[in-house]
Design an enzyme around this catalytic site. Structure first.
Site, PDB file in Angstrom:
ATOM      1  N   CYS A 187      -1.125  -0.309   9.239  1.00  0.00           N
ATOM      2  CA  CYS A 187      -2.870  -0.463   9.797  1.00  0.00           C
ATOM      3  C   CYS A 187      -2.543   0.943   9.849  1.00  0.00           C
ATOM      4  O   CYS A 187      -3.583   1.515  10.134  1.00  0.00           O
ATOM      5  CB  CYS A 187      -2.641  -1.292  10.717  1.00  0.00           C
ATOM      6  SG  CYS A 187      -3.308  -3.063  10.348  1.00  0.00           S
ATOM      7  N   ASP A 245       5.133   4.990  -1.810  1.00  0.00           N
ATOM      8  CA  ASP A 245       6.013   5.172  -0.907  1.00  0.00           C
ATOM      9  C   ASP A 245       6.961   6.345  -0.517  1.00  0.00           C
ATOM     10  O   ASP A 245       6.901   7.151  -0.941  1.00  0.00           O
ATOM     11  CB  ASP A 245       6.930   4.028  -1.863  1.00  0.00           C
ATOM     12  CG  ASP A 245       7.714   3.128  -0.980  1.00  0.00           C
ATOM     13  OD1 ASP A 245       7.547   2.125  -0.961  1.00  0.00           O
ATOM     14  OD2 ASP A 245       8.696   3.953  -0.103  1.00  0.00           O
ATOM     15  N   HIS A 291      -4.553  -7.217   7.752  1.00  0.00           N
ATOM     16  CA  HIS A 291      -3.332  -6.775   8.394  1.00  0.00           C
ATOM     17  C   HIS A 291      -3.214  -8.667   8.410  1.00  0.00           C
ATOM     18  O   HIS A 291      -3.547  -9.532   9.432  1.00  0.00           O
ATOM     19  CB  HIS A 291      -3.071  -6.588   9.605  1.00  0.00           C
ATOM     20  CG  HIS A 291      -1.701  -7.182  10.431  1.00  0.00           C
ATOM     21  ND1 HIS A 291      -0.957  -6.166  10.038  1.00  0.00           N
ATOM     22  CD2 HIS A 291      -1.328  -7.640  10.941  1.00  0.00           C
ATOM     23  CE1 HIS A 291       0.707  -6.735  10.707  1.00  0.00           C
ATOM     24  NE2 HIS A 291       0.223  -7.702  11.240  1.00  0.00           N
ATOM     25  N   ASN A 309       7.700  -8.494  -1.448  1.00  0.00           N
ATOM     26  CA  ASN A 309       9.398  -9.080  -0.731  1.00  0.00           C
ATOM     27  C   ASN A 309       8.845 -10.446   0.124  1.00  0.00           C
ATOM     28  O   ASN A 309       8.066  -9.593   1.595  1.00  0.00           O
ATOM     29  CB  ASN A 309      10.101  -7.691  -0.031  1.00  0.00           C
ATOM     30  CG  ASN A 309      10.394  -6.729  -1.068  1.00  0.00           C
ATOM     31  OD1 ASN A 309      11.074  -7.589  -1.905  1.00  0.00           O
ATOM     32  ND2 ASN A 309      10.441  -5.413  -1.344  1.00  0.00           N
ATOM     33  N   GLY A 319      14.910  -8.412   2.271  1.00  0.00           N
ATOM     34  CA  GLY A 319      14.705  -6.926   2.699  1.00  0.00           C
ATOM     35  C   GLY A 319      13.967  -6.497   3.358  1.00  0.00           C
ATOM     36  O   GLY A 319      13.596  -5.239   2.913  1.00  0.00           O
ATOM     37  N   HIS A 345       3.034  -6.440   6.954  1.00  0.00           N
ATOM     38  CA  HIS A 345       2.006  -6.117   6.779  1.00  0.00           C
ATOM     39  C   HIS A 345       2.198  -6.769   5.302  1.00  0.00           C
ATOM     40  O   HIS A 345       2.633  -5.985   3.920  1.00  0.00           O
ATOM     41  CB  HIS A 345       1.178  -4.886   6.919  1.00  0.00           C
ATOM     42  CG  HIS A 345      -0.247  -4.279   6.306  1.00  0.00           C
ATOM     43  ND1 HIS A 345      -0.823  -4.006   7.543  1.00  0.00           N
ATOM     44  CD2 HIS A 345      -0.675  -5.150   5.194  1.00  0.00           C
ATOM     45  CE1 HIS A 345      -2.141  -4.009   6.740  1.00  0.00           C
ATOM     46  NE2 HIS A 345      -1.806  -4.498   5.198  1.00  0.00           N
ATOM     47  N   HIS A 369       2.031  -6.074   1.127  1.00  0.00           N
ATOM     48  CA  HIS A 369       2.114  -5.321   0.655  1.00  0.00           C
ATOM     49  C   HIS A 369       2.795  -5.114  -1.438  1.00  0.00           C
ATOM     50  O   HIS A 369       3.586  -6.466  -0.602  1.00  0.00           O
ATOM     51  CB  HIS A 369       2.282  -3.660   1.202  1.00  0.00           C
ATOM     52  CG  HIS A 369       3.542  -3.771   1.686  1.00  0.00           C
ATOM     53  ND1 HIS A 369       4.751  -4.423   2.598  1.00  0.00           N
ATOM     54  CD2 HIS A 369       5.157  -3.961   0.555  1.00  0.00           C
ATOM     55  CE1 HIS A 369       5.687  -5.161   2.754  1.00  0.00           C
ATOM     56  NE2 HIS A 369       6.050  -4.374   1.714  1.00  0.00           N
ATOM     57  N   HIS A 379       4.546  -3.592  -4.138  1.00  0.00           N
ATOM     58  CA  HIS A 379       5.012  -2.318  -4.367  1.00  0.00           C
ATOM     59  C   HIS A 379       4.427  -2.644  -5.652  1.00  0.00           C
ATOM     60  O   HIS A 379       4.225  -3.646  -6.946  1.00  0.00           O
ATOM     61  CB  HIS A 379       6.768  -2.903  -4.670  1.00  0.00           C
ATOM     62  CG  HIS A 379       6.866  -2.570  -3.421  1.00  0.00           C
ATOM     63  ND1 HIS A 379       7.478  -1.536  -2.852  1.00  0.00           N
ATOM     64  CD2 HIS A 379       7.390  -3.596  -2.475  1.00  0.00           C
ATOM     65  CE1 HIS A 379       8.488  -2.027  -1.467  1.00  0.00           C
ATOM     66  NE2 HIS A 379       7.732  -3.098  -1.350  1.00  0.00           N
TER      67      HIS A 379
END
Ligand code: 5GP
Ligand code: ZN
Length: 112
Positions: A9, A32, A48, A88, A94, A99, A101, A103
């Site tokens: 955020c 990242d 969020h 994840n 892990g 929030h 997301h 990858h």
């Protein structure tokens, strides 16, 4: 709604710098900070929420929208021959930033 103490955020609000590669009213994609592949982007909804278990109709619509944008953003950022999407969920996977997301991993032949 955004959260005060969430790192993503803060990135969305511009309080923490990030290397943004795509932004619109619903989502943000940035690099990242600790890339695990030659191309490692994070796609985040501007709403969020922590986990897929908090899904509702609006969030599902946002995620669906994100999946429609990601192929173009991935291609524009060096994912020429395919890429991998990872979400994840929770401690066992892990997850470190709570929030939701996605990858985006690519730019090379991935080892697994
Ligand atoms: P998770 O482990 O929760 O699925 O993924 C969180 C990701 O966020 C990690 O790959 C981590 O490197 C990345 N990350 C954590 N803090 C920051 C930050 O401040 N900026 C950027 N660009 N990435 C971050
Ligand atoms: Zn957040």
């Amino acid at each position: 709604m955004l959260s005060n103490d969430c790192v993503f955020c803060k990135i969305i609000r511009g309080e923490i710098p990030s290397a943004k590669v795509y932004e619109d009213e619903k989502m943000l994609v940035f690099k990242d900070i600790e890339p695990k592949a030659k191309v490692h982007l994070l796609a985040v909804p501007k709403d969020h929420f922590k986990l897929l278990s908090e899904m509702n109709e609006d969030r599902a619509a946002t995620l669906s929208y994100m999946l429609s944008v990601i192929p173009k953003v991935a291609a524009e950022n060096g994912c020429v021959n395919g890429y991998r999407l990872v979400i994840n969920q929770g401690d066992a996977a892990g997850q470190t930033v709570f929030h939701l997301h996605i990858h985006i991993l690519g730019g090379e032949n991935l080892p697994w």
